[in-house]
Design a protein around this motif. Structure first.
Motif, PDB file in Angstrom:
ATOM      1  N   SER A   1       6.360  -4.505   4.593  1.00  0.00           N
ATOM      2  CA  SER A   1       5.720  -3.209   4.844  1.00  0.00           C
ATOM      3  C   SER A   1       4.578  -3.272   5.851  1.00  0.00           C
ATOM      4  N   GLY A   2       4.084  -4.479   6.134  1.00  0.00           N
ATOM      5  CA  GLY A   2       2.971  -4.607   7.064  1.00  0.00           C
ATOM      6  C   GLY A   2       1.610  -4.471   6.433  1.00  0.00           C
ATOM      7  N   ILE A  48      -5.634   6.827  -0.828  1.00  0.00           N
ATOM      8  CA  ILE A  48      -5.129   5.538  -0.348  1.00  0.00           C
ATOM      9  C   ILE A  48      -5.176   5.520   1.168  1.00  0.00           C
ATOM     10  N   ARG A  49      -5.747   4.472   1.724  1.00  0.00           N
ATOM     11  CA  ARG A  49      -5.721   4.285   3.173  1.00  0.00           C
ATOM     12  C   ARG A  49      -4.752   3.151   3.491  1.00  0.00           C
ATOM     13  N   HIS A  50      -3.764   3.465   4.317  1.00  0.00           N
ATOM     14  CA  HIS A  50      -2.762   2.481   4.681  1.00  0.00           C
ATOM     15  C   HIS A  50      -3.195   1.691   5.909  1.00  0.00           C
ATOM     16  N   ALA A  51      -2.444   0.649   6.220  1.00  0.00           N
ATOM     17  CA  ALA A  51      -2.790  -0.234   7.337  1.00  0.00           C
ATOM     18  C   ALA A  51      -2.792   0.505   8.663  1.00  0.00           C
ATOM     19  N   ARG A  92      -5.405   0.270   0.794  1.00  0.00           N
ATOM     20  CA  ARG A  92      -6.689   0.284   0.098  1.00  0.00           C
ATOM     21  C   ARG A  92      -6.822   1.542  -0.756  1.00  0.00           C
ATOM     22  N   LEU A  93      -7.336   1.384  -1.945  1.00  0.00           N
ATOM     23  CA  LEU A  93      -7.779   2.529  -2.730  1.00  0.00           C
ATOM     24  C   LEU A  93      -9.220   2.814  -2.316  1.00  0.00           C
TER      25      LEU A  93
END
Length: 359
Positions: free
Chosen positions: A295-296, A74-77, A2-3
């Motif tokens: 990448s998940g 950026i927030r990753h999973a 996510r941005l």
């Protein structure tokens, strides 16, 4: 992926704009020329270090300015937050990740953005370069050593082409070292590209089935850049005279291409412009799904001028698929598309390069 925040400075008509984005669907509405597409372009720059629009790099700069920059959180999973930035004040891009200067490849590894826009049909009907870019971006995110092989190949190709233009006699002593490097790195790239297309095909078949079921089964056809029944090393030696006359290397993975054939439309010329667009959209969605599988997390999805590019039924189908995948979506339009009428959406109004949140 996510941005959470996106800030743009000196990009086209944008002076200095920051925006907090929703993790779901974000719609940017406004008149033509207001700067809507530039928001999507900013996100795309962080993932590709180039624009999806055609034209010179200088066109990215706001008139009267000499620098542009794009920053994002950026927030990753896995809930990891990464701060990335890309700027240009001269001829070269400068990239940062968490405040540290890094190579462009490291930035691109951190931020993945796919895009469907009015020029996307070029992926199907345009020059091979666009298809190689699409393919190599996908391979880059699946194969960790792809970038090093690609750089080795490009360096050897540049050196061989320089020799071809030097008017020196094409002897083994001069050419063989660079041709060995072209063969070794080129064969590795070729193998990785083939493996990627094998992974992409079932994703593309499923995507096509939802968008263009009338065209039937899909077949991806790959051309590696030299004859399938011949050895690249032998071909490079045999073609030295011809390449010398042309001033460039005519065989190798830099000449590779791929195409899509349908059961009911075996040639590209059988497709209408609308079918070309939908096929390009299917490629983008398939690539995004394959990225997520590897990448998940889904990449960020940009859809420029959705309502004018797709009819309402296809708009609804795409929106439904992206919502089901829980992907973050950035899209533009002159008004709210019918497909979003009942869908939770964060809406921004764009006017003269300025953003105002409406919903």
């Amino acid at each position: 992926m996510r941005l959470e925040q996106l800030r743009m400075q000196g990009l086209r008509c944008i002076t200095d704009v920051g925006v907090m984005l929703d993790p779901g669907i974000n719609l940017f509405v406004g008149a033509n020329g207001a700067g809507k597409t530039s928001v999507l372009e900013a996100a795309f720059l962080l993932s590709h270090a180039r624009s999806f629009r055609s034209g010179a790099k200088e066109a990215l700069l706001r008139r009267g300015t000499t620098q542009l920059s794009v920053f994002a959180e950026i927030r990753h999973a896995d809930d990891r937050v990464c701060r990335v930035g890309l700027g240009r004040g001269g001829a070269r891009w400068e990239a940062k990740v968490d405040g540290t200067s890094v190579a462009i490849g490291q930035l691109v590894r951190e931020c993945a953005v796919v895009c469907f826009e009015p020029g996307s049909h070029a992926l199907i009907a345009g020059a091979a370069e666009e298809r190689r870019r699409f393919l190599d971006w996908g391979v880059f995110h699946v194969e960790r050593d792809f970038l090093s092989s690609w750089r080795r190949y490009q360096r050897a190709l540049k050196q061989r082409n320089s020799l071809l233009r030097s008017a020196l006699a094409p002897t083994d002593e001069l050419f063989a070292p660079w041709e060995v490097e072209l063969v070794q790195s080129g064969q590795h790239i070729d193998s990785q590209r083939r493996a990627y297309l094998d992974l992409l095909q079932p994703k593309l078949q499923a995507s096509i089935a939802g968008l263009l079921p009338e065209l039937g089964a899909v077949d991806l056809r790959y051309r590696r850049g030299w004859p399938e029944d011949q050895d690249l090393a032998q071909q490079l030696r045999a073609q030295r005279g011809r390449d010398l006359a042309r001033g460039h290397t005519t065989f190798g993975v830099h000449r590779a291409d791929w195409s899509i054939a349908f059961e009911q439309a075996p040639l590209r010329e059988h497709l209408s412009r609308g079918q070309e667009k939908l096929t390009a959209l299917a490629c983008m969605l398939a690539q995004a799904e394959l990225y997520a599988e590897h990448s998940g997390e889904w990449p960020i999805v940009c859809l420029d001028d959705l309502a004018s590019e797709l009819d309402q039924s296809h708009q609804a189908a795409v929106v439904a698929q992206l919502r089901a995948a829980n992907a973050q979506v950035l899209l533009t339009g002159t008004e709210v598309p019918q497909a979003l009428a009942t869908v939770p959406t964060r809406v921004f109004h764009v006017e003269q390069g300025q953003l105002t949140r409406l919903l």
